[in-house]
Design an enzyme around this catalytic site. Structure first.
Site, PDB file in Angstrom:
ATOM      1  N   LYS A 174      -9.463 -51.881  19.001  1.00 53.87           N
ATOM      2  CA  LYS A 174      -9.128 -51.102  20.203  1.00 53.87           C
ATOM      3  C   LYS A 174     -10.372 -51.142  21.078  1.00 53.87           C
ATOM      4  O   LYS A 174     -11.379 -50.509  20.798  1.00 53.87           O
ATOM      5  CB  LYS A 174      -8.774 -49.660  19.799  1.00 53.87           C
ATOM      6  CG  LYS A 174      -7.787 -48.970  20.713  1.00 53.87           C
ATOM      7  CD  LYS A 174      -8.289 -48.737  22.135  1.00 53.87           C
ATOM      8  CE  LYS A 174      -9.180 -47.521  22.230  1.00 53.87           C
ATOM      9  NZ  LYS A 174      -9.843 -47.421  23.559  1.00 53.87           N
ATOM     10  N   GLU A 249     -20.020 -43.926  13.270  1.00 59.62           N
ATOM     11  CA  GLU A 249     -21.367 -44.096  13.829  1.00 59.62           C
ATOM     12  C   GLU A 249     -21.364 -43.332  15.150  1.00 59.62           C
ATOM     13  O   GLU A 249     -20.787 -43.773  16.130  1.00 59.62           O
ATOM     14  CB  GLU A 249     -21.613 -45.600  14.001  1.00 59.62           C
ATOM     15  CG  GLU A 249     -23.063 -45.946  13.975  1.00 59.62           C
ATOM     16  CD  GLU A 249     -23.623 -45.925  15.359  1.00 59.62           C
ATOM     17  OE1 GLU A 249     -24.020 -44.817  15.795  1.00 59.62           O
ATOM     18  OE2 GLU A 249     -23.651 -46.970  15.999  1.00 59.62           O
ATOM     19  N   CYS A 283     -27.090 -45.803  20.970  1.00 57.40           N
ATOM     20  CA  CYS A 283     -26.961 -44.671  20.039  1.00 57.40           C
ATOM     21  C   CYS A 283     -28.269 -44.379  19.332  1.00 57.40           C
ATOM     22  O   CYS A 283     -28.583 -43.228  19.050  1.00 57.40           O
ATOM     23  CB  CYS A 283     -25.834 -44.918  19.055  1.00 57.40           C
ATOM     24  SG  CYS A 283     -25.831 -46.564  18.393  1.00 57.40           S
ATOM     25  N   GLU A 383     -27.356 -35.489  23.066  1.00 61.17           N
ATOM     26  CA  GLU A 383     -27.514 -36.888  23.445  1.00 61.17           C
ATOM     27  C   GLU A 383     -27.289 -37.026  24.949  1.00 61.17           C
ATOM     28  O   GLU A 383     -26.262 -36.594  25.467  1.00 61.17           O
ATOM     29  CB  GLU A 383     -26.465 -37.705  22.669  1.00 61.17           C
ATOM     30  CG  GLU A 383     -26.679 -39.183  22.722  1.00 61.17           C
ATOM     31  CD  GLU A 383     -25.728 -39.933  21.798  1.00 61.17           C
ATOM     32  OE1 GLU A 383     -24.568 -39.503  21.626  1.00 61.17           O
ATOM     33  OE2 GLU A 383     -26.144 -40.968  21.253  1.00 61.17           O
TER      34      GLU A 383
HETATM   35  P1  NAD Z   1     -15.584 -41.665  22.921  1.00 62.47           P
HETATM   36  O1  NAD Z   1     -15.994 -41.286  21.564  1.00 62.47           O
HETATM   37  O2  NAD Z   1     -14.623 -40.764  23.612  1.00 62.47           O
HETATM   38  O3  NAD Z   1     -14.913 -43.123  22.946  1.00 62.47           O
HETATM   39  C1  NAD Z   1     -15.249 -44.184  22.090  1.00 62.47           C
HETATM   40  C2  NAD Z   1     -13.988 -44.936  21.724  1.00 62.47           C
HETATM   41  O4  NAD Z   1     -13.068 -44.072  21.068  1.00 62.47           O
HETATM   42  C3  NAD Z   1     -13.235 -45.517  22.911  1.00 62.47           C
HETATM   43  O5  NAD Z   1     -12.689 -46.770  22.552  1.00 62.47           O
HETATM   44  C4  NAD Z   1     -12.115 -44.504  23.122  1.00 62.47           C
HETATM   45  O6  NAD Z   1     -10.984 -45.050  23.743  1.00 62.47           O
HETATM   46  C5  NAD Z   1     -11.793 -44.096  21.702  1.00 62.47           C
HETATM   47  N1  NAD Z   1     -11.170 -42.788  21.578  1.00 62.47           N
HETATM   48  C6  NAD Z   1     -11.315 -41.693  22.372  1.00 62.47           C
HETATM   49  N2  NAD Z   1     -10.572 -40.671  21.914  1.00 62.47           N
HETATM   50  C7  NAD Z   1      -9.934 -41.106  20.801  1.00 62.47           C
HETATM   51  C8  NAD Z   1      -9.047 -40.505  19.858  1.00 62.47           C
HETATM   52  N3  NAD Z   1      -8.650 -39.239  19.987  1.00 62.47           N
HETATM   53  N4  NAD Z   1      -8.607 -41.241  18.819  1.00 62.47           N
HETATM   54  C9  NAD Z   1      -9.021 -42.522  18.662  1.00 62.47           C
HETATM   55  N5  NAD Z   1      -9.850 -43.142  19.528  1.00 62.47           N
HETATM   56  C10 NAD Z   1     -10.313 -42.450  20.581  1.00 62.47           C
HETATM   57  O7  NAD Z   1     -16.874 -41.842  23.752  1.00 62.47           O
HETATM   58  P2  NAD Z   1     -16.990 -41.980  25.337  1.00 62.47           P
HETATM   59  O8  NAD Z   1     -16.112 -41.002  26.046  1.00 62.47           O
HETATM   60  O9  NAD Z   1     -16.804 -43.396  25.678  1.00 62.47           O
HETATM   61  O10 NAD Z   1     -18.491 -41.499  25.524  1.00 62.47           O
HETATM   62  C11 NAD Z   1     -18.815 -40.119  25.407  1.00 62.47           C
HETATM   63  C12 NAD Z   1     -20.124 -39.939  24.699  1.00 62.47           C
HETATM   64  O11 NAD Z   1     -20.081 -40.568  23.405  1.00 62.47           O
HETATM   65  C13 NAD Z   1     -21.299 -40.615  25.352  1.00 62.47           C
HETATM   66  O12 NAD Z   1     -21.840 -39.873  26.370  1.00 62.47           O
HETATM   67  C14 NAD Z   1     -22.237 -40.805  24.197  1.00 62.47           C
HETATM   68  O13 NAD Z   1     -22.984 -39.647  23.971  1.00 62.47           O
HETATM   69  C15 NAD Z   1     -21.341 -41.031  23.041  1.00 62.47           C
HETATM   70  N6  NAD Z   1     -21.272 -42.447  22.706  1.00 62.47           N
HETATM   71  C16 NAD Z   1     -21.981 -42.869  21.658  1.00 62.47           C
HETATM   72  C17 NAD Z   1     -21.967 -44.193  21.324  1.00 62.47           C
HETATM   73  C18 NAD Z   1     -22.742 -44.694  20.175  1.00 62.47           C
HETATM   74  O14 NAD Z   1     -23.079 -45.851  20.118  1.00 62.47           O
HETATM   75  N7  NAD Z   1     -23.000 -43.883  19.188  1.00 62.47           N
HETATM   76  C19 NAD Z   1     -21.240 -45.108  22.062  1.00 62.47           C
HETATM   77  C20 NAD Z   1     -20.482 -44.645  23.145  1.00 62.47           C
HETATM   78  C21 NAD Z   1     -20.516 -43.300  23.442  1.00 62.47           C
END
Ligand code: NAD
Length: 481
Positions: A174, A249, A283, A383
């Site tokens: 995804k 992660e 991250c 973060e």
């Molecule tokens: P997120 O966790 O919402 O999204 C990451 C992925 O999860 C995306 O592909 C999203 O479509 C999917 N997702 C979202 N809700 C879901 C659900 N209920 N069930 C299954 N999949 C779902 O993160 P974001 O909104 O893109 O970013 C928000 C914050 O997350 C950032 O500000 C940052 O702090 C953190 N982040 C961390 C990393 C990392 O490498 N650890 C990477 C991206 C974002």
């Protein structure tokens, strides 16, 4: 740039039943393409296709060394298309073009590393005395669901996809809503190397819709997720509902402890890469520096110099490795980071340099250094996921460790000192999955990576990650003689 990009399900390029989503260049705020959006029904088709391939045995019956060759070839495919992938990555994500090339090269390395190891996932034989022959073997879980973040869409997919395929799983990816385009090359690579239709499926969809449907699908056998803590909790909950394992992660608030005997000139490099690479959207970013009070002013001067040396602008113009930074992934992420800086100032932090949006279209934020940060401030706990370095100070070693360990996270940590005893003590005391001594980001695809605490569980990278994708089977045979 192609204007419309489709999902890849069961070997076919298809539209999304949830319509389309705009993909925006964060450097210009212009829509550059549309991507198909999958709904729960599309997710179901992808999972069913992956399941069919898994149950057919085509990947598990194959000699592992041959499966490894296919994985290896996928990495080579990425390198053959590095110009196109890197350009697309910069346009959808904002990072400088040279950083995009590094990301594609890093992605290819995962396929090389895990492709080479497909044949090394060996079981053992366990002595049970006369009359018995017993062995263990490792079998893939089956369908691996991989939910990818927007900060390193190419490298993150490569990390899980390569290990999952090397161990004989089939995959449903995804891709992230904001940066879905580059994931298309994984589908192309799977086709090009001759993996069967359905072995690799790549779809973009909204997190709460397609992501949630994938995480909760009853035929998904294992889940890998990188992203935020709340989403990680939702995914772990869905995984628990089906009693399947997941790897989480979830980011961090990682700290470097800089002792009075540290080489601060060398540390400039750690600041450069630790917090300004990918505009801090990493991250394992070095988002906090905890410096001995006797070196605080010198460190702040050096951090200011590094931050000011970086030219900020559109990644597509930044073709050469150098002192520059691109846009953040979106205006919303930039505004969130700028808001966190403003709140830190209200709480008493001092902006040494940066802190403002650039006065031009695009999601640009100045490389920022904050002084007078104290451990209780939000900026020291949460973060930012942006180019924002928080500098705190300490008086003695125990206080430094306490501050370093004083957040909910525990992804990585660092210690900078000329004293090996001190470094070793700190490495033992820091509660994080990875500790860097005298070089932030030391390590690579070979070294296990993952968090303590709210940074998640399970490990990616290294040999260790292979065990996320397999389950142990024991076979005990009663012999006649
Ligand atoms: P997120 O966790 O919402 O999204 C990451 C992925 O999860 C995306 O592909 C999203 O479509 C999917 N997702 C979202 N809700 C879901 C659900 N209920 N069930 C299954 N999949 C779902 O993160 P974001 O909104 O893109 O970013 C928000 C914050 O997350 C950032 O500000 C940052 O702090 C953190 N982040 C961390 C990393 C990392 O490498 N650890 C990477 C991206 C974002």
């Amino acid at each position: 740039m192609k204007r419309y990009w489709q999902n890849f399900i069961d070997g076919a390029w298809v539209d999304g039943s949830a319509g389309r989503i705009n993909v925006t260049d964060p450097a210009t705020a212009e829509v550059i393409a549309e991507h198909a959006l999958a709904d729960a029904g599309d997710v179901d088709q992808a999972v069913q296709a992956a399941r069919r391939v898994h149950l057919s045995g085509v990947l598990t019956d194959m000699r592992p060394i041959e499966r490894g060759r296919l994985v290896h070839a996928m990495g080579r495919y990425l390198l053959e298309h590095i110009d196109d992938i890197a350009q697309t990555l910069t346009l959808e994500q904002g990072k400088p073009l040279w950083e995009s090339r590094i990301e594609v090269e890093g992605a290819a390395l995962y396929f090389e590393y895990y492709g080479n190891q497909a044949s090394t996932v060996e079981g053992r034989s366990i002595p049970l005395g006369k009359g018995y022959f017993d062995w263990t073997e490792y079998e893939p879980f089956g369908v691996s669901a991989q939910i990818i973040p927007w900060n390193y869409p190419v490298e993150m997919t490569a990390r899980s996809l390569s290990a999952a395929l090397a161990t004989g799983n089939t995959c449903v990816i995804k891709s992230p809503e904001m940066t879905p385009l580059t994931n298309a090359w994984f589908a192309q690579a799977a086709q090009a190397v001759g993996l069967p239709d359905g072995a690799v499926n790549v779809l973009c969809g909204l997190g709460h819709e397609a992501g949630a449907a994938l995480a909760a699908h009853r035929h998904v056998n294992q889940i890998v997720f990188t992203g935020s803590v709340p989403t990680g909790i939702a995914i772990a909950t869905a995984a628990a509902g089906n009693v399947v394992p997941c790897v989480l992660e979830l980011g961090g608030k990682s700290a470097a402890i800089v002792h009075d005997d540290a080489d601060l000139e060398a540390f400039e490099n750690d600041i450069r890469w630790g917090i300004y690479f990918n505009a801090g959207q990493v991250c394992s970013a070095m988002s906090r520096v905890i410096v001995h009070e006797s070196r605080e002013s010198e460190l702040l001067e050096r951090a200011e110099k590094i931050a000011k040396s970086l030219s900020v602008g559109p990644g597509i113009e930044r073709t050469e490795f150098g002192a520059n930074m691109g846009a953040m992934v979106s205006d919303a992420q930039r505004d969130r980071a700028a808001g966190m800086i403003a709140r830190a100032e209200e709480q008493g932090a001092k902006v040494v340099t940066g802190g403002r949006k650039l006065n031009r279209p695009g999601a640009f934020l100045e490389p920022t250094v904050l002084a007078n940060v104290t451990p209780d401030m939000k900026i020291a706990q949460q973060e930012v996921f942006g180019p924002v370095l928080s500098v705190l100070s300490f008086r003695d070693e125990a206080e430094a460790i306490e501050i370093a360990n004083g957040t909910d996270y525990g992804l990585v940590g660092g210690v900078f000192t000329a004293d090996l005893d001190r470094a070793t003590r700190a490495a033992r005391q820091i509660r994080a999955g990875q500790v860097f001594v005298n070089e932030w980001y030391a390590g690579g695809v070979e070294t296990p990576f993952g968090g303590y605490g709210k940074s998640g569980y399970g490990r990616e990278k290294g040999r260790e990650a292979l065990w996320n994708y397999v389950q142990t089977k024991n076979v005990a045979v009663r012999l006649k003689g």
